[in-house]
Design a protein around this motif. Structure first.
Motif, PDB file in Angstrom:
ATOM      1  N   UNK A   1      87.324 -11.743  58.400  1.00  0.00           N
ATOM      2  CA  UNK A   1      85.930 -11.289  58.328  1.00  0.00           C
ATOM      3  C   UNK A   1      85.751 -10.335  57.148  1.00  0.00           C
ATOM      4  N   UNK A   2      86.700  -9.471  56.926  1.00  0.00           N
ATOM      5  CA  UNK A   2      86.625  -8.488  55.841  1.00  0.00           C
ATOM      6  C   UNK A   2      86.441  -9.162  54.488  1.00  0.00           C
ATOM      7  N   UNK A   3      87.137 -10.274  54.293  1.00  0.00           N
ATOM      8  CA  UNK A   3      87.136 -10.931  52.991  1.00  0.00           C
ATOM      9  C   UNK A   3      85.952 -11.873  52.787  1.00  0.00           C
ATOM     10  N   UNK A   4      85.255 -12.232  53.868  1.00  0.00           N
ATOM     11  CA  UNK A   4      84.231 -13.274  53.768  1.00  0.00           C
ATOM     12  C   UNK A   4      83.157 -12.955  52.734  1.00  0.00           C
ATOM     13  N   UNK A   5      82.770 -11.700  52.636  1.00  0.00           N
ATOM     14  CA  UNK A   5      81.691 -11.332  51.712  1.00  0.00           C
ATOM     15  C   UNK A   5      82.068 -10.137  50.846  1.00  0.00           C
ATOM     16  N   UNK A   6      83.349  -9.979  50.566  1.00  0.00           N
ATOM     17  CA  UNK A   6      83.721  -8.785  49.802  1.00  0.00           C
ATOM     18  C   UNK A   6      83.339  -8.939  48.325  1.00  0.00           C
ATOM     19  N   UNK A   7      83.509  -7.873  47.584  1.00  0.00           N
ATOM     20  CA  UNK A   7      83.054  -7.847  46.191  1.00  0.00           C
ATOM     21  C   UNK A   7      83.878  -8.750  45.291  1.00  0.00           C
ATOM     22  N   UNK A   8      85.012  -9.245  45.789  1.00  0.00           N
ATOM     23  CA  UNK A   8      85.850 -10.122  44.974  1.00  0.00           C
ATOM     24  C   UNK A   8      85.411 -11.580  45.018  1.00  0.00           C
ATOM     25  N   UNK A   9      84.407 -11.928  45.814  1.00  0.00           N
ATOM     26  CA  UNK A   9      83.958 -13.322  45.865  1.00  0.00           C
ATOM     27  C   UNK A   9      83.436 -13.772  44.501  1.00  0.00           C
ATOM     28  N   UNK A  10      83.825 -14.987  44.124  1.00  0.00           N
ATOM     29  CA  UNK A  10      83.254 -15.624  42.934  1.00  0.00           C
ATOM     30  C   UNK A  10      81.946 -16.278  43.380  1.00  0.00           C
ATOM     31  N   UNK A  11      80.839 -15.807  42.847  1.00  0.00           N
ATOM     32  CA  UNK A  11      79.535 -16.225  43.352  1.00  0.00           C
ATOM     33  C   UNK A  11      78.860 -17.290  42.488  1.00  0.00           C
ATOM     34  N   UNK A  12      79.220 -17.371  41.209  1.00  0.00           N
ATOM     35  CA  UNK A  12      78.607 -18.328  40.297  1.00  0.00           C
ATOM     36  C   UNK A  12      79.656 -18.844  39.322  1.00  0.00           C
ATOM     37  N   UNK A  13      79.467 -20.035  38.758  1.00  0.00           N
ATOM     38  CA  UNK A  13      80.403 -20.501  37.733  1.00  0.00           C
ATOM     39  C   UNK A  13      80.488 -19.487  36.604  1.00  0.00           C
ATOM     40  N   UNK A  14      81.696 -19.283  36.095  1.00  0.00           N
ATOM     41  CA  UNK A  14      81.907 -18.277  35.054  1.00  0.00           C
ATOM     42  C   UNK A  14      82.886 -18.819  34.016  1.00  0.00           C
ATOM     43  N   UNK A  15      82.633 -18.444  32.777  1.00  0.00           N
ATOM     44  CA  UNK A  15      83.451 -18.913  31.658  1.00  0.00           C
ATOM     45  C   UNK A  15      83.944 -17.703  30.875  1.00  0.00           C
ATOM     46  N   UNK A  16      85.220 -17.716  30.531  1.00  0.00           N
ATOM     47  CA  UNK A  16      85.774 -16.606  29.753  1.00  0.00           C
ATOM     48  C   UNK A  16      85.064 -16.512  28.406  1.00  0.00           C
ATOM     49  N   UNK A  17      84.667 -15.302  28.051  1.00  0.00           N
ATOM     50  CA  UNK A  17      83.837 -15.098  26.861  1.00  0.00           C
ATOM     51  C   UNK A  17      84.524 -15.621  25.598  1.00  0.00           C
TER      52      UNK A  17
END
Length: 770
Positions: free
Chosen positions: A43-59
């Motif tokens: 439960x702790x990890x389900x919505x923590x700040x470490x979730x990847x929320x959107x596709x991301x590309x290394x700059x």
């Protein structure tokens, strides 16, 4: 209103309590006698700040500057993009790499447990997608058991994992066995898990039944707690990496006293005479007697002699744990344990003989097999190239180099694109600083991830995926006689999609969507696989899908085999029931392995001195042997950000267990932050003092997310306590090329500096496009 939904994971089945779409808690099932505490911590990890929320590309990659200082993988910022843009980037890069470098330049090994579920199996989805797109370089064997997987087919024949259906089950041990000798122990913490899912944990209660029946246990391990307290086991602390020497000393004692099973060795084995010549010292002038073994292992000569007597005078079972083969020359203790069991007299008798991996997974020793359960259909891989699983850094750093593997010569391919999903190479692999250097080599790294763990931070394109709580599926664990429904508990976080959804979108862009999806939706696939299973087993064996989905669990009919390669059959008539080896018998001496001419793996089991152990010259500088075993609070690195794992940390860092005498000589007190280090690197950890470890040994479990202070700087300090900054990226031998993580020397000191903040669970810097 609260709803209660079935949850299946690798560490057991649970009930999720959901209120208005929000996950409130996860509870154990009422019928699980030993539920894992990992589940509620999800439960702790389900919505923590470490979730990847959107596709991301290394700059740096997005700007075409992959090698610019400060913009390397692991240190760079990321730019969030739309799904359409991400799919375009990945599909275009796959086309480019295949056109310019060939299909073998795409690596799809993607090793890892991922999450439970028959349909949403990350590696199966990836391999199906890449095979349909032209093929890929794959990996072979596992980090857990590579040495075992390669050596056992030579020694006892059959598929590398067939031994699990051929060794005694726990209920047979209860009824027939008198003495269990466990090399590497029987740590119950490891039996929390089962690949594919698990309805109920049974190993603990089966072990209790053994003890109640009067079975005696001997624990040969550097760690006393590698066997449960209730087994009242005799502890023989053994110097790490010397199990083979201990077995040789026991075998020599059996031989010279005439206690060995001459009839079984003559009828059912081949090559004992050549091995015996080595054992008594005819070949090298060194008898491998109890005194010789005592000087290497730290176990007393009298204890070795007594163990040989007890093994041959009682119905005995020799167990060998997976840990002992994740070391230099890891093939040897596996091979030698089979030879020792063949000599002891109980091989092929009910409840006795030999077995491996007991308690490493809950199913091991619980049931011989499981009935057929359908899974995602495989597509043949058009690319024949593969690499041994633990040689990924070698491949990236030295393409074109030729290595040995199980009698073959392999040319390491040039990998230009890595596609990884469902695993974490920055957990499994050794010498993480070397891996980080190797990881800079390919053109592109694509990763599917739910959290910003180290692998995601070292990628170029990160595609956010739904977790096992956020999709529909059903689970079927290894040898577990149950199917468990996995209805979606909550909506995917942010813009997360399932692996299948992502691959379907890529397949559409690349022109083979229909072949990949077979025009089925995801729930249609889940239903299809269930009904395939039901049709194969007979419709009366299982309820229809809707009834199963409503009831959450269905019991599979028992599997009746066949279980080829039975040692009982071999003992009864080796001519009628030969093993699948060249001789049809147990190969104590293997002509085939001998023909390979390897200097680090001979034609029979031998003692080879490890590169790093407590008797090595290097121990003058690094006098402690590091045991980087499996954690009790998570599965590998999975849910290190979960509540149970976080609760085990010492001031936010992974605990390292130190013998109290070793701690006292270094001025270390319980709860202090210490630096564990050697020439490969160093990490911070929280000291836990215990006399459950023999002096000279420290224990730091794997799986803490790697958190380098300066991600782009080789050798930089790890803030969080990942032992693989300390382990050597060195193969067991030329035979298996398996990992040797447990051959590592270190030292420990008080950390006197300012403690850096732990950033393992913080996302990378997210910036707008430039």
């Amino acid at each position: 209103m609260e709803r209660r939904l079935s949850v299946a994971t690798h560490w057991g089945s649970f009930v999720a309590v959901v209120d208005s779409g929000r996950l409130v808690r996860i509870e154990p099932r009422h019928d699980d006698p030993a539920p894992s505490p990992i589940g509620p911590g999800m439960v702790t990890a389900a919505e923590d700040s470490a979730r990847v929320l959107r596709p991301a590309v290394r700059k740096g990659w997005l700007n075409g500057e992959p090698r610019v200082p400060g913009a390397a993988r692991g240190a760079d910022a990321f730019v969030e993009v739309s799904w359409d843009h991400a799919i375009t980037l990945v599909s275009d890069e796959l086309r480019r790499v295949r056109a310019q470098h060939g299909d073998s330049a795409v690596f799809g090994g993607s090793y890892g447990w991922a999450s439970a579920g028959r349909f949403h199996n990350a590696q199966a989805q990836l391999h199906r997608f890449l095979a349909l797109d032209g093929g890929y370089t794959d990996s072979r064997n596992t980090y857990s058991t590579a040495a075992l997987e390669v050596i056992l087919p030579h020694v006892i024949g059959g598929h590398p994992w067939s031994y699990q259906s051929r060794m005694p089950m726990w209920d047979e041990i209860v009824d027939n066995c008198e003495l269990v000798v466990a090399f590497g122990g029987l740590a119950l913490k490891n039996s929390q898990v089962n690949p594919g899912g698990l309805a109920r944990h049974q190993t603990r209660d089966l072990q209790r039944r053994c003890r109640a029946a009067g079975v005696g246990f001997v624990n040969l391990s550097p760690i006393r707690s590698d066997v449960a307290d209730f087994l009242d086991a005799e502890w023989l602390p053994v110097v790490p990496n010397t199990d083979t020497a201990a077995m040789l000393g026991i075998a020599h004692t059996m031989l010279v006293n005439g206690w060995h099973d001459e009839d079984f060795l003559r009828r059912c084995c081949v090559g004992f005479d050549r091995f015996a010549a080595y054992l008594v010292g005819e070949l090298d002038g060194i008898p491998k007697d109890a005194a010789w073994a005592a000087g290497i292992t730290g176990i007393g000569r009298d204890a070795i002699t007594d163990l040989a007597r007890r093994l041959t005078s009682r119905r005995s079972l020799i167990m060998v744990n997976y840990a002992v083969q994740r070391a230099d020359h890891g093939e040897q203790p596996i091979w030698m344990s089979v030879v020792l069991a063949a000599m002891a007299g109980s091989m092929g008798r009910p409840g006795g003989g030999w077995g491996a991996g007991y308690a490493t997974m809950d199913a091991t020793g619980v049931a011989r097999d499981r009935a057929f359960v359908a899974t995602v259909p495989e597509v043949p891989n058009p690319v024949p190239d593969f690499i041994p699983v633990a040689r990924i850094a070698d491949t990236l750093l030295h393409p074109g180099e030729v290595i040995d593997y199980d009698g073959r010569r392999l040319t390491l391919p040039e990998l230009r694109l890595i596609y990884w999903c469902g695993g974490n190479p920055f957990h499994h692999h050794q010498d993480l600083h070397r891996l980080a250097r190797a990881w800079q080599v390919p053109d592109t790294v694509v990763v599917h991830e739910a959290w910003w763990n180290t692998t995601a931070k070292f990628a170029d394109i990160v595609l956010p995926v739904a977790t096992g709580l956020e999709r529909d599926d059903f689970a079927a664990g290894f040898s577990d006689p149950h199917l468990v429904a996995m209805p979606k508990v909550r909506e995917p976080a942010g813009e997360s999609r399932t692996d299948h959804h992502i691959f379907a979108a890529l397949a559409a862009r690349l022109g083979f969507e229909r072949e990949f999806t077979q025009s089925r939706s995801e729930i249609d696939w889940v239903r299809h696989l269930y009904e395939q299973t039901r049709a194969k087993l007979g419709t009366a064996a299982l309820p229809d899908f809707d009834d199963f989905w409503a009831s959450s669990t269905a019991e599979l009919p028992p599997s009746t085999g066949p279980h080829a390669g039975s040692f009982e059959d071999l003992r009864s008539d080796p001519r009628q029931f030969p093993l699948a080896t060249p001789s049809g018998r147990i190969e104590i001496f293997s002509e085939k392995i001998d023909s390979f001419g390897y200097d680090d793996c001979a034609g029979h089991p031998k003692w080879f001195e490890p590169a790093e152990w407590l008797r090595a010259d290097l121990s003058d500088r690094f006098p402690l042997h590091l045991i980087s075993n499996q954690p009790a609070t998570r599965l590998h690195s999975q849910y290190d950000n979960g509540g149970h794992s976080l609760g085990s940390k010492v001031r936010g860092r992974e605990p390292v267990t130190i013998n109290s005498s070793d701690a006292a000589s270094r001025g270390i007190a319980d709860g202090m932050i210490v630096r564990v280090f050697n020439d490969r690197g160093g990490c911070l950890a929280g000291a836990v003092l215990s006399d459950d470890l023999m002096p000279g040994v420290v224990q730091l479990s794997t799986g803490a997310w790697w958190d380098p202070v300066e991600p782009g700087s080789s050798g930089t300090l790890d803030r969080h306590g990942n032992p693989n900054v300390l382990t050597a990226d060195r193969p067991c031998s030329r035979l298996s090329q398996g990992p040797s993580a447990l051959s590592a020397l270190v030292d420990v000191e008080r950390y006197e500096g300012t403690l850096p903040d732990v950033l393992a669970f913080a996302p990378p810097k997210l910036v707008p496009p430039s």
